[in-house]
Design a protein around this motif. Structure first.
Motif, PDB file in Angstrom:
ATOM      1  N   ARG A   1     -11.944   4.483 -11.357  1.00 23.29           N
ATOM      2  CA  ARG A   1     -10.732   4.547 -11.997  1.00 23.29           C
ATOM      3  C   ARG A   1      -9.598   3.395 -11.797  1.00 23.29           C
ATOM      4  NH1 ARG A   1      -9.294  11.009 -12.047  1.00 23.29           N
ATOM      5  NH2 ARG A   1     -11.414  11.645 -12.116  1.00 23.29           N
ATOM      6  N   LEU A   2     -10.032   2.581 -10.866  1.00 26.98           N
ATOM      7  CA  LEU A   2      -9.097   1.435 -10.427  1.00 26.98           C
ATOM      8  C   LEU A   2      -9.472   0.233 -11.322  1.00 26.98           C
ATOM      9  CD1 LEU A   2      -9.476   2.137  -6.595  1.00 26.98           C
ATOM     10  CD2 LEU A   2      -8.073   2.961  -8.242  1.00 26.98           C
ATOM     11  N   LEU A   3      -8.797  -0.143 -12.049  1.00 31.97           N
ATOM     12  CA  LEU A   3      -8.732  -1.658 -12.829  1.00 31.97           C
ATOM     13  C   LEU A   3      -8.631  -2.545 -12.054  1.00 31.97           C
ATOM     14  CD1 LEU A   3      -7.239  -0.432 -16.297  1.00 31.97           C
ATOM     15  CD2 LEU A   3      -9.404  -0.353 -15.623  1.00 31.97           C
TER      16      LEU A   3
ATOM     17  N   ALA B   1      -3.072  -8.100  -6.311  1.00 31.05           N
ATOM     18  CA  ALA B   1      -2.352  -8.957  -5.263  1.00 31.05           C
ATOM     19  C   ALA B   1      -3.571  -9.015  -4.161  1.00 31.05           C
ATOM     20  CB  ALA B   1      -1.216  -8.353  -4.435  1.00 31.05           C
ATOM     21  N   ASN B   2      -4.482  -8.042  -4.167  1.00 26.33           N
ATOM     22  CA  ASN B   2      -5.408  -8.220  -3.048  1.00 26.33           C
ATOM     23  C   ASN B   2      -6.507  -6.907  -3.155  1.00 26.33           C
ATOM     24  OD1 ASN B   2      -6.949  -7.784  -0.374  1.00 26.33           O
ATOM     25  ND2 ASN B   2      -5.350  -8.517   0.633  1.00 26.33           N
ATOM     26  N   GLN B   3      -7.542  -7.130  -3.566  1.00 27.56           N
ATOM     27  CA  GLN B   3      -8.574  -6.002  -3.725  1.00 27.56           C
ATOM     28  C   GLN B   3      -8.630  -5.018  -2.626  1.00 27.56           C
ATOM     29  OE1 GLN B   3     -10.331  -5.735  -6.806  1.00 27.56           O
ATOM     30  NE2 GLN B   3     -10.594  -3.632  -6.073  1.00 27.56           N
ATOM     31  N   ARG B   4      -8.039  -5.258  -1.541  1.00 28.39           N
ATOM     32  CA  ARG B   4      -8.233  -4.342  -0.370  1.00 28.39           C
ATOM     33  C   ARG B   4      -6.557  -3.382  -0.612  1.00 28.39           C
ATOM     34  NH1 ARG B   4      -7.524  -8.228   3.952  1.00 28.39           N
ATOM     35  NH2 ARG B   4      -7.148  -6.630   5.531  1.00 28.39           N
ATOM     36  N   ILE B   5      -5.946  -4.110  -1.143  1.00 27.59           N
ATOM     37  CA  ILE B   5      -4.594  -3.240  -1.422  1.00 27.59           C
ATOM     38  C   ILE B   5      -4.935  -2.090  -2.405  1.00 27.59           C
ATOM     39  CG2 ILE B   5      -2.043  -3.240  -2.291  1.00 27.59           C
ATOM     40  CD1 ILE B   5      -1.753  -6.055  -0.859  1.00 27.59           C
TER      41      ILE B   5
ATOM     42  N   ALA C   1      -6.974   0.440  -1.289  1.00 26.26           N
ATOM     43  CA  ALA C   1      -6.299   1.511  -0.040  1.00 26.26           C
ATOM     44  C   ALA C   1      -5.484   2.456  -0.985  1.00 26.26           C
ATOM     45  CB  ALA C   1      -5.245   0.624   0.923  1.00 26.26           C
ATOM     46  N   VAL C   2      -4.635   1.945  -2.008  1.00 25.54           N
ATOM     47  CA  VAL C   2      -3.734   2.622  -2.970  1.00 25.54           C
ATOM     48  C   VAL C   2      -4.695   3.520  -3.583  1.00 25.54           C
ATOM     49  CG1 VAL C   2      -2.487   2.605  -4.901  1.00 25.54           C
ATOM     50  CG2 VAL C   2      -2.075   0.872  -3.238  1.00 25.54           C
ATOM     51  N   GLY C   3      -5.973   3.521  -4.203  1.00 28.39           N
ATOM     52  CA  GLY C   3      -6.527   4.369  -4.701  1.00 28.39           C
ATOM     53  C   GLY C   3      -7.357   5.301  -3.824  1.00 28.39           C
TER      54      GLY C   3
ATOM     55  N   VAL D   1       0.804  -1.261  -0.027  1.00 30.40           N
ATOM     56  CA  VAL D   1       0.056   0.131  -0.095  1.00 30.40           C
ATOM     57  C   VAL D   1       0.898   1.193   0.165  1.00 30.40           C
ATOM     58  CG1 VAL D   1      -1.780   1.464   1.487  1.00 30.40           C
ATOM     59  CG2 VAL D   1      -2.027  -1.151   1.225  1.00 30.40           C
ATOM     60  N   ALA D   2       1.692   1.351   0.982  1.00 27.30           N
ATOM     61  CA  ALA D   2       2.700   2.527   1.112  1.00 27.30           C
ATOM     62  C   ALA D   2       3.705   2.635  -0.216  1.00 27.30           C
ATOM     63  CB  ALA D   2       3.719   2.282   2.425  1.00 27.30           C
TER      64      ALA D   2
END
Ligand code: UT7
Length: 338
Positions: free
Chosen positions: A272-274, A254-258, A261-263, A225-226
């Motif tokens: 906008r997140l594919l 890798a993980n939908q939660r990652i 969180a990045v978005g 994430v970071a």
């Protein structure tokens, strides 16, 4: 004179036919469909039962070449799971694709392999070493998984994706770059296959750990994430974009939660997140190109959009690339449309 640049001319993807739903794991491991969906966002993944990494790479490579409608003079295979320790798999893939005596080599940077390979391939073009490069990301990550490990078993899937890069100029739709690449070997133990390499001769690798992937999930999660948020911000700034200018973010799946969180850190709305992790899982080096191929087929990418590709994984290693989406028709095999 306009500086030489590299542009995407073709996109392809391939998924092997065998689909494995979460219930198959729940039937033999201490896990559940609910845990896998809520912690990872995965419902199913594909497993290459009778195909090796190079088999997948040939299929995706053919798709990308058909999409581009041209030949290539170089091939870079991004993979963590070559067919053999020696030789590299890229020359065999090139031969099976009928490319002739082209430059062909493997590049291993785990889940970031494709973004690294794209940067190296674009640099080959900018340096005048190549005119057109077939860049394939292919992995059979499930061959590295301990079937008794519930943590890693449910995450990974197999697949391949590819793009054709061609010399162009930076104003083209399809132009790739700038790139940001980085690593932190001090955190390499978070994600490692301990056995099977030269270290095994010096150290006593516990046999139960030997050939299988060992992962400290929470450390990788926080690092991803970071690391991806920072790298996407950097590459956007180098492209002259604010984070809010990014039309589509193609993160390593890798993980939908990652991904979410990045978005959120970048202030990007969810549309906008594919994402395709729900039905492919984490396909390692194939993740980003497969996502591009599938998103293009589904109408989630349009010509001229500002796209950022981002990856993070074992090494630790990470990378990001800016890209103006080209007017290409992606070609896929085994990937559901619509
Ligand atoms: O390409 C890069 C490769 N890897 C990754 O990107 C993975 C990054 N990490 C992750 O995605 C997350 O850390 C996981 C999905 C692996 C775990 O999610 P989490 O939110 O970090 O987990 P948590 O702290 O909520 O739960 C961990 C617990 C542990 O149990 P204890 O020690 O708390 O009792 C695990 O043993 O979840 C347990 N666990 C499972 N439970 C049910 C681990 N795997 C499973 C499973 N089913 N398959």
């Amino acid at each position: 004179m306009v500086p030489r640049s590299a542009s995407v001319r073709g996109v392809g993807g391939y998924l092997p036919p065998r689909m494995v739903g979460n219930d198959e794991f729940a039937a033999r491991l201490d896990t559940s469909d609910e845990w896998i969906r809520s912690h990872l966002g995965i419902r199913s993944r594909r497993i290459a039962e009778k195909e090796s990494t190079s088999d997948l790479a040939v299929k995706a490579g053919n798709c990308a070449l058909e999409s581009a409608g041209t030949g290539v003079d170089s091939l870079v295979l991004a993979t963590t799971t070559p067919d053999h320790p020696v030789p590299a798999s890229a020359p065999a893939v090139a031969a099976r694709l009928g490319l002739g005596p082209v430059a062909a080599f493997d590049l291993n940077s785990a889940c970031s392999s494709f973004v690294y390979a794209l940067a190296v391939s674009a640099s080959m073009i900018v340096a005048g070493l190549a005119e057109r490069v077939l860049v394939i990301g292919a992995d059979t990550a499930t061959t590295l998984i301990d079937p008794a490990d519930r943590l890693t078993s449910v995450i990974f899937g197999d697949g391949a994706g590819a793009v054709v890069l061609e010399a162009g100029d930076a104003a083209d739709a399809g132009a790739v770059g700038p790139f940001v690449l980085g690593s932190d070997g001090g955190r390499g133990d978070l994600l490692v296959v301990p056995g099977g390499g030269s270290r095994q001769r010096k150290d006593l690798v516990p046999p139960q750990d030997g050939p299988f992937l060992r992962m400290e999930g929470r450390g990788v999660f926080d690092g991803a994430v970071a690391g991806m948020s920072a790298t996407v911000g950097k590459v956007a700034a180098q492209a002259g974009w604010r984070p809010g200018d990014i039309d589509r973010l193609a993160c390593h799946q890798a993980n939908q939660r990652i991904i979410d969180a990045v978005g959120a850190r970048l202030g990007l709305p969810p549309d906008r997140l594919l994402s395709n992790i729900e039905h492919v899982g984490n396909t390692s080096a194939a993740s980003v190109p497969l996502l591009l191929a599938e998103s293009s087929r589904r109408g989630r990418l349009a010509e001229g959009q500002r796209v950022v590709l981002a990856a993070f994984g074992a090494g630790l290693a990470w990378g990001a690339a800016a890209l103006r989406w080209p007017g290409v028709r992606a070609v896929t095999e085994g990937v559901a449309d619509g």
